[in-house]
Design a protein around this motif. Structure first.
Motif, PDB file in Angstrom:
ATOM      1  N   ARG A 133       0.896  -1.208   0.076  1.00 12.76           N
ATOM      2  CA  ARG A 133       0.057  -0.031  -0.215  1.00 12.76           C
ATOM      3  C   ARG A 133       0.913   1.497   0.155  1.00 12.76           C
ATOM      4  O   ARG A 133       0.745   2.155  -0.616  1.00 12.76           O
ATOM      5  N   GLY A 134       1.988   1.232   0.708  1.00 14.60           N
ATOM      6  CA  GLY A 134       2.807   2.526   0.673  1.00 14.60           C
ATOM      7  C   GLY A 134       3.633   2.749  -0.369  1.00 14.60           C
ATOM      8  O   GLY A 134       3.976   3.647  -0.683  1.00 14.60           O
ATOM      9  N   LEU A 135       3.974   1.560  -1.127  1.00 13.16           N
ATOM     10  CA  LEU A 135       4.493   1.714  -2.162  1.00 13.16           C
ATOM     11  C   LEU A 135       3.790   1.642  -3.605  1.00 13.16           C
ATOM     12  O   LEU A 135       4.315   1.788  -4.636  1.00 13.16           O
ATOM     13  N   GLU A 136       2.524   1.741  -3.361  1.00 15.64           N
ATOM     14  CA  GLU A 136       1.482   1.785  -4.403  1.00 15.64           C
ATOM     15  C   GLU A 136       1.762   0.929  -5.196  1.00 15.64           C
ATOM     16  O   GLU A 136       1.898   1.304  -6.779  1.00 15.64           O
ATOM     17  N   VAL A 137       1.705  -0.474  -5.144  1.00 17.68           N
ATOM     18  CA  VAL A 137       2.046  -1.517  -6.026  1.00 17.68           C
ATOM     19  C   VAL A 137       0.724  -1.743  -6.805  1.00 17.68           C
ATOM     20  O   VAL A 137       0.752  -2.373  -8.009  1.00 17.68           O
ATOM     21  N   GLY A 138      -0.301  -1.043  -6.857  1.00 19.46           N
ATOM     22  CA  GLY A 138      -1.538  -1.280  -7.646  1.00 19.46           C
ATOM     23  C   GLY A 138      -2.574  -2.297  -6.819  1.00 19.46           C
ATOM     24  O   GLY A 138      -2.130  -3.303  -6.127  1.00 19.46           O
ATOM     25  N   GLN A 139      -3.796  -2.152  -7.493  1.00 18.88           N
ATOM     26  CA  GLN A 139      -4.823  -3.067  -6.824  1.00 18.88           C
ATOM     27  C   GLN A 139      -4.772  -4.478  -7.113  1.00 18.88           C
ATOM     28  O   GLN A 139      -4.854  -5.369  -6.338  1.00 18.88           O
ATOM     29  N   ALA A 140      -4.232  -4.913  -8.273  1.00 17.28           N
ATOM     30  CA  ALA A 140      -4.073  -6.226  -8.847  1.00 17.28           C
ATOM     31  C   ALA A 140      -2.923  -7.031  -7.810  1.00 17.28           C
ATOM     32  O   ALA A 140      -3.264  -8.116  -7.344  1.00 17.28           O
ATOM     33  N   THR A 141      -1.846  -6.391  -7.697  1.00 10.75           N
ATOM     34  CA  THR A 141      -0.579  -7.034  -6.852  1.00 10.75           C
ATOM     35  C   THR A 141      -1.073  -7.084  -5.471  1.00 10.75           C
ATOM     36  O   THR A 141      -0.884  -7.942  -4.863  1.00 10.75           O
ATOM     37  N   ALA A 142      -1.964  -6.078  -4.962  1.00  9.52           N
ATOM     38  CA  ALA A 142      -2.491  -6.078  -3.771  1.00  9.52           C
ATOM     39  C   ALA A 142      -3.239  -7.128  -3.264  1.00  9.52           C
ATOM     40  O   ALA A 142      -3.206  -7.926  -2.282  1.00  9.52           O
ATOM     41  N   ARG A 143      -3.933  -7.249  -4.422  1.00 10.14           N
ATOM     42  CA  ARG A 143      -5.155  -8.552  -4.124  1.00 10.14           C
ATOM     43  C   ARG A 143      -4.271  -9.804  -4.162  1.00 10.14           C
ATOM     44  O   ARG A 143      -4.615 -10.723  -3.410  1.00 10.14           O
ATOM     45  N   ARG A 144      -3.308 -10.090  -4.861  1.00 14.63           N
ATOM     46  CA  ARG A 144      -2.772 -11.465  -4.986  1.00 14.63           C
ATOM     47  C   ARG A 144      -1.901 -11.505  -3.429  1.00 14.63           C
ATOM     48  O   ARG A 144      -1.894 -12.782  -3.044  1.00 14.63           O
ATOM     49  N   ARG A 145      -1.525 -10.266  -2.962  1.00 16.69           N
ATOM     50  CA  ARG A 145      -0.815 -10.500  -1.676  1.00 16.69           C
ATOM     51  C   ARG A 145      -1.877 -10.892  -0.393  1.00 16.69           C
ATOM     52  O   ARG A 145      -1.668 -11.741   0.380  1.00 16.69           O
ATOM     53  N   PHE A 146      -2.855 -10.190  -0.633  1.00 16.55           N
ATOM     54  CA  PHE A 146      -3.954 -10.739   0.293  1.00 16.55           C
ATOM     55  C   PHE A 146      -4.278 -12.052   0.211  1.00 16.55           C
ATOM     56  O   PHE A 146      -4.650 -12.648   1.120  1.00 16.55           O
ATOM     57  N   GLU A 147      -4.561 -12.518  -1.224  1.00 13.73           N
ATOM     58  CA  GLU A 147      -4.809 -14.020  -1.344  1.00 13.73           C
ATOM     59  C   GLU A 147      -3.828 -14.952  -1.006  1.00 13.73           C
ATOM     60  O   GLU A 147      -4.236 -15.988  -0.414  1.00 13.73           O
ATOM     61  N   ALA A 148      -2.427 -14.492  -1.006  1.00 18.38           N
ATOM     62  CA  ALA A 148      -1.456 -15.254  -0.600  1.00 18.38           C
ATOM     63  C   ALA A 148      -1.768 -15.580   1.146  1.00 18.38           C
ATOM     64  O   ALA A 148      -1.455 -16.576   1.556  1.00 18.38           O
ATOM     65  N   ALA A 149      -1.855 -14.313   1.682  1.00 20.98           N
ATOM     66  CA  ALA A 149      -2.073 -14.482   3.048  1.00 20.98           C
ATOM     67  C   ALA A 149      -3.148 -15.255   3.347  1.00 20.98           C
ATOM     68  O   ALA A 149      -3.112 -16.293   4.516  1.00 20.98           O
ATOM     69  N   VAL A 150      -4.423 -15.375   2.690  1.00 20.34           N
ATOM     70  CA  VAL A 150      -5.642 -15.914   3.178  1.00 20.34           C
ATOM     71  C   VAL A 150      -5.497 -17.430   2.871  1.00 20.34           C
ATOM     72  O   VAL A 150      -6.242 -18.234   3.300  1.00 20.34           O
ATOM     73  N   ARG A 151      -4.474 -17.822   1.856  1.00 16.76           N
ATOM     74  CA  ARG A 151      -4.472 -19.184   1.592  1.00 16.76           C
ATOM     75  C   ARG A 151      -3.814 -19.933   2.834  1.00 16.76           C
ATOM     76  O   ARG A 151      -3.987 -20.994   2.942  1.00 16.76           O
ATOM     77  N   ARG A 152      -3.146 -19.287   3.549  1.00 16.69           N
ATOM     78  CA  ARG A 152      -2.335 -19.881   4.375  1.00 16.69           C
ATOM     79  C   ARG A 152      -3.304 -19.777   5.981  1.00 16.69           C
ATOM     80  O   ARG A 152      -2.958 -20.414   6.651  1.00 16.69           O
ATOM     81  N   ASP A 153      -4.071 -18.845   6.061  1.00 18.50           N
ATOM     82  CA  ASP A 153      -4.917 -18.573   7.366  1.00 18.50           C
ATOM     83  C   ASP A 153      -6.091 -17.931   6.750  1.00 18.50           C
ATOM     84  O   ASP A 153      -6.343 -16.824   6.672  1.00 18.50           O
ATOM     85  N   ARG A 154      -7.240 -18.468   6.470  1.00 18.03           N
ATOM     86  CA  ARG A 154      -8.597 -18.330   5.796  1.00 18.03           C
ATOM     87  C   ARG A 154      -9.283 -16.992   6.373  1.00 18.03           C
ATOM     88  O   ARG A 154      -9.560 -16.240   5.666  1.00 18.03           O
ATOM     89  N   PHE A 155      -9.063 -17.215   7.646  1.00 18.38           N
ATOM     90  CA  PHE A 155     -10.144 -16.147   8.438  1.00 18.38           C
ATOM     91  C   PHE A 155      -9.240 -15.081   9.067  1.00 18.38           C
ATOM     92  O   PHE A 155      -9.548 -14.570  10.058  1.00 18.38           O
ATOM     93  N   HIS A 156      -7.915 -14.815   8.673  1.00 16.57           N
ATOM     94  CA  HIS A 156      -7.079 -14.142   9.411  1.00 16.57           C
ATOM     95  C   HIS A 156      -7.495 -12.534   9.310  1.00 16.57           C
ATOM     96  O   HIS A 156      -7.537 -11.926   8.305  1.00 16.57           O
TER      97      HIS A 156
END
Length: 305
Positions: A133-156
């Motif tokens: 978010r701070g580096l403004e990577v864009g919504q698509a990349t941000a979404r992939r990072r979120f999905e990577a997190a919740v693949r590991r802990d679905r309701f984090h």
């Protein structure tokens, strides 16, 4: 009144981090599973001033270890945001942005190395949501990072909170996208979920975006109050709700949202459940220098109605 997260180890982590006591800090972190519980402790360590003065030596001494790099990554995130400050972008200098981005890039390097060493861990992906978010990577990349997190802990909760910020209007999303994400996440989780907090926070975010007068009118809309209760019934009012992880922040957030909505009976229920324990979020939105004062003021108002 206490200002805390409900986790007694947070104070121990802060003390160890502030004094550079890596052995104690490592023991506290290793005692927790790689989940919401450890994430909170790592963030607490990263928020402590001075960690940047000694953590690099630990990383160099333990080049294959993931945990020192994780702490270093989270410290550089907090250190970066300290340089940027909480001011609107138009009031942040070019030099401040330069330092901010430099520190976030160092954080990203540490966090990607943690992710490579420990592919099952959620926390590096939570950190990468914040740096992105701070580096403004864009919504698509941000979404992939979120999905990577919740693949590991679905309701984090932390991962969902970070993505809620990402899809806010102020970060390139929209109010509609924010509310849809909050509701789908909260109601799509099992009963008793901590994710109900997202619905309350989404309304607070929209309240923050409005001018004085319009903000109060928004929060007092019947549709807003109804959505708060829908989320509350599926979250902290559900019989399966457990006081673990971010439970105290959930109650504080609903207390503030229902106070702003003029539902003093609902707010009292939340305040009573907190047992006088206040979390910085969300009360800093009412009083950035003294969140506990905002909590006391709203609790007193709810008690008198």
């Amino acid at each position: 009144m206490q200002k805390d997260s409900g986790d007694p180890d947070v104070a121990l982590v802060r003390k160890a981090a502030a004094s550079g006591d890596w052995d104690t800090l490592r023991g506290l972190l290793e005692a927790r599973p790689e989940s919401e519980d450890r994430t909170e402790l790592v963030q607490a360590a990263g928020d402590m001033d001075g960690v940047e003065n000694w953590i690099d030596e630990v990383v160099e001494a333990e080049p294959e270890a993931a945990l020192p790099r994780l702490v270093a990554g989270f410290r550089h995130i907090s250190w970066g945001w300290e340089a940027r400050t909480a001011l609107q972008a138009s009031h942040v200098s070019r030099e401040q942005f330069k330092v901010f981005h430099a520190r976030l890039r160092i954080a990203e390097q540490h966090l990607y190395e943690v992710a490579e060493r420990e592919p099952s861990w959620t926390s590096p992906w939570l950190g990468l949501q914040r740096t992105g978010r701070g580096l403004e990577v864009g919504q698509a990349t941000a979404r992939r990072r979120f999905e990577a997190a919740v693949r590991r802990d679905r309701f984090h909760l932390g991962a969902h909170q970070q993505h809620l910020q990402q899809v806010c209007d102020k970060w390139g999303g929209s109010h509609e996208e924010m509310h849809a994400f909050a509701r789908e996440s909260a109601l799509g989780a099992p009963g008793g979920t901590l994710l109900g907090q997202l619905v309350a926070m989404a309304h607070i975010e929209q309240w923050l975006s409005l001018d004085r007068g319009a903000d109060a009118s928004y929060m007092r809309q019947s549709a807003v109050v109804s959505s708060l209760w829908e989320a509350a019934d599926h979250s902290f009012r559900h019989p399966d709700f457990v006081r673990s992880g971010g439970w105290l922040q959930v109650l504080n957030t609903f207390a503030m949202a229902l106070s702003l909505a003029g539902d003093h009976g609902g707010a009292r229920e939340c305040f009573d459940a907190t047992e006088g324990r206040v979390t910085e979020t969300p009360w800093q939105y009412l009083n950035g220098s003294d969140p506990a004062a905002a909590y006391r003021e709203q609790r007193s108002a709810a008690a008198q109605r």
